[in-house]
Design an enzyme around this catalytic site. Sequence first.
Site, mmCIF file in Angstrom:
data_model
loop_
_atom_site.group_PDB
_atom_site.id
_atom_site.type_symbol
_atom_site.label_atom_id
_atom_site.label_comp_id
_atom_site.label_asym_id
_atom_site.label_seq_id
_atom_site.Cartn_x
_atom_site.Cartn_y
_atom_site.Cartn_z
ATOM 1 N N ALA A 76 0.970 -1.072 -0.038
ATOM 2 C CA ALA A 76 -0.094 0.068 -0.184
ATOM 3 C C ALA A 76 0.899 1.163 0.056
ATOM 4 O O ALA A 76 2.001 1.192 0.465
ATOM 5 C CB ALA A 76 -0.807 0.004 1.184
ATOM 6 N N GLU B 78 3.815 -5.881 7.141
ATOM 7 C CA GLU B 78 2.692 -4.821 7.755
ATOM 8 C C GLU B 78 3.130 -4.715 9.443
ATOM 9 O O GLU B 78 3.125 -3.537 9.816
ATOM 10 C CB GLU B 78 1.310 -5.287 7.501
ATOM 11 C CG GLU B 78 0.648 -4.909 6.164
ATOM 12 C CD GLU B 78 0.918 -6.077 5.452
ATOM 13 O OE1 GLU B 78 1.907 -6.743 5.334
ATOM 14 O OE2 GLU B 78 0.406 -5.978 4.114
ATOM 15 N N GLY C 97 0.334 -5.015 0.701
ATOM 16 C CA GLY C 97 -0.934 -5.199 -0.448
ATOM 17 C C GLY C 97 -0.374 -5.690 -1.728
ATOM 18 O O GLY C 97 -1.407 -6.331 -2.459
ATOM 19 N N GLU D 143 -0.873 -9.353 -1.273
ATOM 20 C CA GLU D 143 -2.379 -9.617 -1.253
ATOM 21 C C GLU D 143 -3.076 -9.520 -2.556
ATOM 22 O O GLU D 143 -4.185 -10.304 -2.801
ATOM 23 C CB GLU D 143 -2.771 -8.402 -0.218
ATOM 24 C CG GLU D 143 -2.447 -8.660 1.191
ATOM 25 C CD GLU D 143 -3.103 -7.786 2.138
ATOM 26 O OE1 GLU D 143 -2.646 -6.579 2.015
ATOM 27 O OE2 GLU D 143 -3.935 -7.843 3.223
#
Length: 697
Positions: A62, A124, A101, A104
Amino acid sequence: MENVVRYALDGSIATINIDNPPVNALSVAVRRGLLDALERAREDGCEAVLLSCDGRTFIAGADITEFGKPPASPSLPEVVKELERFPKPVFVALHGNVLGGGLEVAMAAHYRGIVPGTKLGLPEVKLGLIPGAGGTQRLPRLVGAETALEMMTTGKPITAEEALRLGLTDVLLEGAGKEDALRWVLNSLGNDARPRPTAACKVPSQPPVEFFDEYRKRIAQKTRGQIAPEIVVELVELAMQVPVSDGQLVERERFLQCRESPQSAALRHVFFAERATSRASGIPADTPSRSVDGVAVIGAGTMGRGIAMAFANAGLPVCIVESNQERLEQGLEAIGKSYATSVRRGRLDASEVASRMACLVGTTDYEDIADVDLVVEAVFEDLDVKKEVFRKLDDICKPGCVLATNTSYLDVNEIAAATGRPENVIGAHFFSPAHVMKLLEVVRGEGTAPEVVQTFMKLAKSIGKLPVPVGVCNGFVGNRMLRPYARQAQLLLLEVGTPEPIDRAMESWGMAMGPLAVGDLAGLDISYRSRLAQGIKPHSLREYAVADALVEMDRLGQKSGAGYYRYDGYKRSRQVDERTIELILRVGTEWGVPQRSIEESELIDRLLLALINEGAAILRERIAARPSDIDVIYLNGYGFPSWRGGPMFQADQLGLDLVLDKLAHLKKATGDTCWDADPLLVELAERGEALSTLNQA
Ligand code: 3HC
Ligand code: NAI
């Protein structure tokens, strides 16, 4: 669609390319672009989707700069959901770093091809977060609960080969080129590839009921104080019981809770602070630097050995200079033993050690280093000895050679003045053990040329160090701040009467070790001698009276088996010692300090405020360019918990008004001038500003 995401139809294959340098982070424009591209692929009636990234990496996560700002639509979970439920097979080609992310997104795709050398991970927790786009629910389905927990609670990435072995990826791609990926997609379609949502995968075998509690216990010590790893365990446990869609609802809630937490704010601050330090303040990025192909280290003691290894580990030829043959041999032997230990512990293989040892030579003749590009001096901490060494270096070294001193406290300007080339002299304060510790204070003298600073900063980074530029003063940043902190710990010791509550308070607050335990580890004789060198007579100051007496009783800390504590047995676990308790009572009585029980919060306040106030003085004097540089030093050199962001970040989290109130209160209660608030804090508070406003420097 913004051009950070490109869409094209290649035959019947929809290719989606992310181009968002430097690391293809999932900024809002990328998320929007991905949804739009999927929509077009659907409209175009493609047979398959191939998602890949331009540049040096697949999506590295992210966009961290967006956290802390108002959320922008679409969210990453929405994008991931659309990707997973796409009616045609979705392929991702992975290279570089597939993180957070990014992984993911990859896990929501149906097929994963990977280029050798790629790293994959869910880091994270290092930002005080948990995976927030289904990672906690999909990863256990692909690799099992235990591996998923390991990856998510440590944040450590795995290799492409491991990912293949674990079933996290499907094939090894021959190269990072688009043709390689397209060939794989066409082959797979030829083999009747169908959409294969990870959410539909069965949960692999259930671990026994006690597994999760045992795992919690196993990581408790390492993750002490942090909230995110604990939440990861909760969510993986949940993944064993509920469908991905339900698990993701809880995950999202927990993710938002983490994102808003002070811990995540602190760790995000650290992420950017560590990257900002390398931009030496006042040195333009285009300043030229010199090439360094050969290094000399003067002194083969504790530091010289470590520094020499740090360079040799990076493949740089190093010549170690000692004052006599015996010390030189001792030093080289100690280096050999240290490498042998690494081999025994499986950290290095023998051939790697051989090539590192081949980088090292020793001499007692300074003439042998006439041609090196850099010298790092690590002789005794004595100004006269150091000046003598620098005079010799000035005579012998070639023009343009960078001359660095590893002094802990001495005046780099005075050392530089011993040479006729102060512009080439710089401080390089390595931390012990120097081949392990990343932190390095790069001390810029009055005359140090920008080119020399630039050269040293670049070199430090190239050997894996974390260099922080600082100015000249006694102890630079880290050791200078340590003095009021350690002084405060000793004043508290007289009041509390025993070291344990003081150390325990700081350790439960998150410090790796309490201040008195650190004194015992470092050796109480070191600070005793340093006080003598500063002209402070033993027993002349209340705050050092206990430490002075301990040294005179030959209780030097861990190395002599006793200091503030007694250290028993092989494990050297600390024990409260009646002799110290009696000594503290006696010294306290002599100095008229009554004992009292002190709340943990007051212990923490006093120690933390001692750091903050000195840090502010350091900033005001421009010894450090930014508050975040001070934080980086404390986090990487002094056991400050990263999830607290550093002392200066803590000051902002408390709020400068509260910091000033607390200082005023302590001044009133103790009369100690150390609590006079630094003018910088007062000035910023008056303007309603935080220390962080100075980070833009
Ligand atoms: N968001 C925003 N900026 C980022 C970023 C990210 N995720 N990752 C890196 N950057 C920026 C850095 O700040 C740096 O900027 P600068 O040049 O202005 O200082 C630049 O990209 C290059 O970064 P590095 O200097 O770190 O480059 P390296 O090549 O040494 O390392 C890397 C590359 C391994 C990708 C490293 O940058 C890294 O570890 N990045 C963070 C990865 C991460 O934590 N991802 C998870 C994010 S949280 C998440 O995804 C939540 C999700 O679950 C919802
Ligand atoms: P040390 O005493 O272990 O080693 C010093 C070495 O220098 C000795 O081997 C000595 O023989 C050699 N030496 C002395 N004069 C010399 C000369 N003229 N030419 C060549 N060699 C000479 O000391 P240590 O601990 O390695 O410290 C070295 C420097 O590093 C000091 O300035 C110290 O303040 C600094 N430092 C020490 C740290 C530590 O944790 N020990 C941490 C950071 C800095």
